[in-house]
Design a protein around this motif. Structure first.
Motif, PDB file in Angstrom:
ATOM      1  N   ILE A 155       0.860  -1.217  -0.052  1.00 38.81           N
ATOM      2  CA  ILE A 155       0.144  -0.016  -0.072  1.00 38.81           C
ATOM      3  C   ILE A 155       0.800   1.176   0.147  1.00 38.81           C
ATOM      4  O   ILE A 155       0.613   1.999  -0.930  1.00 38.81           O
ATOM      5  CB  ILE A 155      -0.869   0.007   1.194  1.00 38.81           C
ATOM      6  CG1 ILE A 155      -1.992  -1.116   1.188  1.00 38.81           C
ATOM      7  CG2 ILE A 155      -1.702   1.334   1.490  1.00 38.81           C
ATOM      8  CD1 ILE A 155      -3.072  -0.943   0.023  1.00 38.81           C
ATOM      9  N   ILE A 156       2.085   1.195   0.749  1.00 39.99           N
ATOM     10  CA  ILE A 156       2.868   2.413   0.784  1.00 39.99           C
ATOM     11  C   ILE A 156       3.439   2.840  -0.487  1.00 39.99           C
ATOM     12  O   ILE A 156       3.600   3.762  -0.976  1.00 39.99           O
ATOM     13  CB  ILE A 156       3.976   1.946   1.675  1.00 39.99           C
ATOM     14  CG1 ILE A 156       3.623   1.992   3.338  1.00 39.99           C
ATOM     15  CG2 ILE A 156       5.138   3.372   1.630  1.00 39.99           C
ATOM     16  CD1 ILE A 156       4.252   1.743   4.255  1.00 39.99           C
ATOM     17  N   ARG A 157       3.659   1.488  -1.267  1.00 33.35           N
ATOM     18  CA  ARG A 157       4.400   1.917  -2.517  1.00 33.35           C
ATOM     19  C   ARG A 157       3.304   1.991  -3.450  1.00 33.35           C
ATOM     20  O   ARG A 157       3.906   2.304  -4.762  1.00 33.35           O
ATOM     21  CB  ARG A 157       5.179   0.489  -3.031  1.00 33.35           C
ATOM     22  CG  ARG A 157       6.561   0.478  -2.106  1.00 33.35           C
ATOM     23  CD  ARG A 157       7.425  -0.824  -2.891  1.00 33.35           C
ATOM     24  NE  ARG A 157       6.476  -1.824  -3.207  1.00 33.35           N
ATOM     25  CZ  ARG A 157       6.373  -2.861  -2.551  1.00 33.35           C
ATOM     26  NH1 ARG A 157       6.842  -3.050  -1.242  1.00 33.35           N
ATOM     27  NH2 ARG A 157       5.539  -4.002  -3.007  1.00 33.35           N
ATOM     28  N   LEU A 158       2.230   1.762  -3.473  1.00 34.97           N
ATOM     29  CA  LEU A 158       1.243   1.846  -4.704  1.00 34.97           C
ATOM     30  C   LEU A 158       0.995   3.097  -5.429  1.00 34.97           C
ATOM     31  O   LEU A 158       1.005   2.890  -6.655  1.00 34.97           O
ATOM     32  CB  LEU A 158      -0.221   1.423  -4.020  1.00 34.97           C
ATOM     33  CG  LEU A 158      -1.367   1.408  -4.880  1.00 34.97           C
ATOM     34  CD1 LEU A 158      -1.113  -0.182  -5.806  1.00 34.97           C
ATOM     35  CD2 LEU A 158      -2.823   0.991  -4.157  1.00 34.97           C
ATOM     36  N   PRO A 159       1.017   3.920  -5.003  1.00 36.03           N
ATOM     37  CA  PRO A 159       0.627   5.279  -5.803  1.00 36.03           C
ATOM     38  C   PRO A 159       1.990   5.622  -6.706  1.00 36.03           C
ATOM     39  O   PRO A 159       1.729   5.636  -7.974  1.00 36.03           O
ATOM     40  CB  PRO A 159       0.731   6.533  -4.611  1.00 36.03           C
ATOM     41  CG  PRO A 159       0.208   5.916  -3.508  1.00 36.03           C
ATOM     42  CD  PRO A 159       0.734   4.494  -3.405  1.00 36.03           C
ATOM     43  N   MET A 160       3.178   5.475  -6.023  1.00 34.56           N
ATOM     44  CA  MET A 160       4.434   5.475  -6.928  1.00 34.56           C
ATOM     45  C   MET A 160       4.292   4.202  -7.994  1.00 34.56           C
ATOM     46  O   MET A 160       4.780   4.575  -9.049  1.00 34.56           O
ATOM     47  CB  MET A 160       5.525   5.659  -6.098  1.00 34.56           C
ATOM     48  CG  MET A 160       5.616   6.892  -5.369  1.00 34.56           C
ATOM     49  SD  MET A 160       7.415   6.963  -4.605  1.00 34.56           S
ATOM     50  CE  MET A 160       6.889   8.651  -3.822  1.00 34.56           C
ATOM     51  N   ASP A 161       4.068   3.064  -7.468  1.00 33.57           N
ATOM     52  CA  ASP A 161       4.009   2.111  -8.625  1.00 33.57           C
ATOM     53  C   ASP A 161       3.085   2.156  -9.663  1.00 33.57           C
ATOM     54  O   ASP A 161       3.360   1.800 -10.955  1.00 33.57           O
ATOM     55  CB  ASP A 161       3.546   0.640  -7.855  1.00 33.57           C
ATOM     56  CG  ASP A 161       4.921   0.341  -6.802  1.00 33.57           C
ATOM     57  OD1 ASP A 161       5.993   0.677  -7.163  1.00 33.57           O
ATOM     58  OD2 ASP A 161       4.665  -0.608  -6.226  1.00 33.57           O
ATOM     59  N   LEU A 162       2.011   2.855  -9.394  1.00 33.46           N
ATOM     60  CA  LEU A 162       0.951   2.956 -10.414  1.00 33.46           C
ATOM     61  C   LEU A 162       1.434   4.177 -11.311  1.00 33.46           C
ATOM     62  O   LEU A 162       1.121   4.055 -12.369  1.00 33.46           O
ATOM     63  CB  LEU A 162      -0.538   3.251  -9.940  1.00 33.46           C
ATOM     64  CG  LEU A 162      -1.130   2.082  -9.066  1.00 33.46           C
ATOM     65  CD1 LEU A 162      -2.439   2.667  -8.293  1.00 33.46           C
ATOM     66  CD2 LEU A 162      -1.591   0.946 -10.070  1.00 33.46           C
ATOM     67  N   VAL A 163       2.046   5.421 -10.737  1.00 30.74           N
ATOM     68  CA  VAL A 163       2.775   6.164 -11.696  1.00 30.74           C
ATOM     69  C   VAL A 163       3.579   5.588 -12.735  1.00 30.74           C
ATOM     70  O   VAL A 163       3.887   6.011 -13.927  1.00 30.74           O
ATOM     71  CB  VAL A 163       3.202   7.384 -10.873  1.00 30.74           C
ATOM     72  CG1 VAL A 163       4.247   8.209 -11.640  1.00 30.74           C
ATOM     73  CG2 VAL A 163       2.142   8.049 -10.219  1.00 30.74           C
ATOM     74  N   ARG A 164       4.657   4.898 -12.091  1.00 24.60           N
ATOM     75  CA  ARG A 164       5.629   4.107 -12.966  1.00 24.60           C
ATOM     76  C   ARG A 164       5.213   3.334 -13.803  1.00 24.60           C
ATOM     77  O   ARG A 164       5.381   3.054 -15.061  1.00 24.60           O
ATOM     78  CB  ARG A 164       6.407   2.910 -11.933  1.00 24.60           C
ATOM     79  CG  ARG A 164       7.755   2.572 -12.813  1.00 24.60           C
ATOM     80  CD  ARG A 164       8.460   1.451 -12.053  1.00 24.60           C
ATOM     81  NE  ARG A 164       7.426   0.391 -11.689  1.00 24.60           N
ATOM     82  CZ  ARG A 164       7.316   0.024 -10.379  1.00 24.60           C
ATOM     83  NH1 ARG A 164       8.295   0.257  -9.283  1.00 24.60           N
ATOM     84  NH2 ARG A 164       6.759  -1.273 -10.036  1.00 24.60           N
ATOM     85  N   HIS A 165       3.811   2.581 -13.490  1.00 24.72           N
ATOM     86  CA  HIS A 165       3.035   1.535 -14.687  1.00 24.72           C
ATOM     87  C   HIS A 165       2.699   2.460 -15.911  1.00 24.72           C
ATOM     88  O   HIS A 165       2.772   1.858 -16.746  1.00 24.72           O
ATOM     89  CB  HIS A 165       1.929   0.752 -13.939  1.00 24.72           C
ATOM     90  CG  HIS A 165       1.173   0.102 -14.576  1.00 24.72           C
ATOM     91  ND1 HIS A 165       1.669  -1.229 -15.081  1.00 24.72           N
ATOM     92  CD2 HIS A 165       0.098   0.150 -15.084  1.00 24.72           C
ATOM     93  CE1 HIS A 165       0.714  -1.722 -16.037  1.00 24.72           C
ATOM     94  NE2 HIS A 165      -0.247  -0.582 -15.954  1.00 24.72           N
ATOM     95  N   GLU A 166       2.120   3.476 -15.287  1.00 30.16           N
ATOM     96  CA  GLU A 166       1.524   4.533 -16.251  1.00 30.16           C
ATOM     97  C   GLU A 166       2.543   4.788 -17.404  1.00 30.16           C
ATOM     98  O   GLU A 166       2.135   5.013 -18.305  1.00 30.16           O
ATOM     99  CB  GLU A 166       0.641   5.474 -15.673  1.00 30.16           C
ATOM    100  CG  GLU A 166      -0.125   6.346 -16.293  1.00 30.16           C
ATOM    101  CD  GLU A 166      -1.392   5.671 -17.113  1.00 30.16           C
ATOM    102  OE1 GLU A 166      -2.042   6.193 -17.749  1.00 30.16           O
ATOM    103  OE2 GLU A 166      -1.995   4.735 -16.034  1.00 30.16           O
TER     104      GLU A 166
END
Length: 195
Positions: free
Chosen positions: A157-168
């Motif tokens: 959960i902590i990494r989720l926002p940055m992981d989603l930006v990276r994926h995008e």
């Protein structure tokens, strides 16, 4: 009698330490901006910095490490101030917008190229976000305010926002739109943390 004086501009001035490192990193950044990541070579960087390939390889093992160092050297450190607006949503959006500005400055294609060869490196490090405690602190404050429960917080959960930006970024090769950043926070991240 022939003039035996040395043309310093032709040979270059022998530099050491920080001055040499700065010259190499600037040359790497200039090459990166001029020819892009796929076409960047250590040989061209060495020529531009007026040094040799072995000098570069003594400090950086490959071009990916050199490019990463050049990015981190060139870009200003993001604001050390961790947002504290009093609302989790606003704090996370501020952090993601800062990331997006760095993506725009570096260039999505360069970041994409680096991510493809440096798969194990954290995205935040790639973007020069060396303060790894940003999201945990934002979430801790939200728990203290009663916005979320601490048991909902996991490493993923902590990494989720940055992981989603990276994926995008990997999918679109573009900086992330404000609408997408808002959707990441409102439609995915926050619902996972709500009471």
């Amino acid at each position: 009698m022939k003039d035996k004086s040395i043309d310093v501009t032709a040979v270059g001035v022998r530099r050491r330490g920080d001055e040499l490192v700065a010259a190499i990193l600037q040359a790497a950044w200039d090459e990166l901006m001029e020819v892009g990541f796929p076409n960047l070579t250590i040989e061209r960087v060495a020529t531009r910095a007026r040094t040799s390939k072995p000098v570069i390889y003594r400090r950086w093992g490959n071009r990916e490490e050199l490019v990463l160092a050049a990015i981190q050297h060139h870009l200003p450190m993001p604001s050390e101030q961790i947002p504290d607006t009093g609302r989790l949503r606003h704090d996370v959006i501020i952090v993601l917008k800062r990331m997006n500005r760095l993506i725009e400055e570096i260039g999505p294609e360069i970041l994409h190229g680096l991510m493809s060869v440096l798969g194990g490196i954290p995205f935040s490090e790639l973007l020069n976000l060396r303060r790894t405690n940003v999201m945990p602190l934002i979430l801790k404050r939200a728990v203290e305010r009663g916005e979320i429960h601490s048991e909902k917080i996991t490493e993923r959960i902590i990494r989720l926002p940055m992981d989603l930006v990276r994926h995008e970024l990997l999918i679109t090769y573009q900086p992330i739109s404000e609408q997408t950043l808002t959707e990441i926070v409102d439609d995915i991240f926050l619902p996972l943390l709500k009471k």
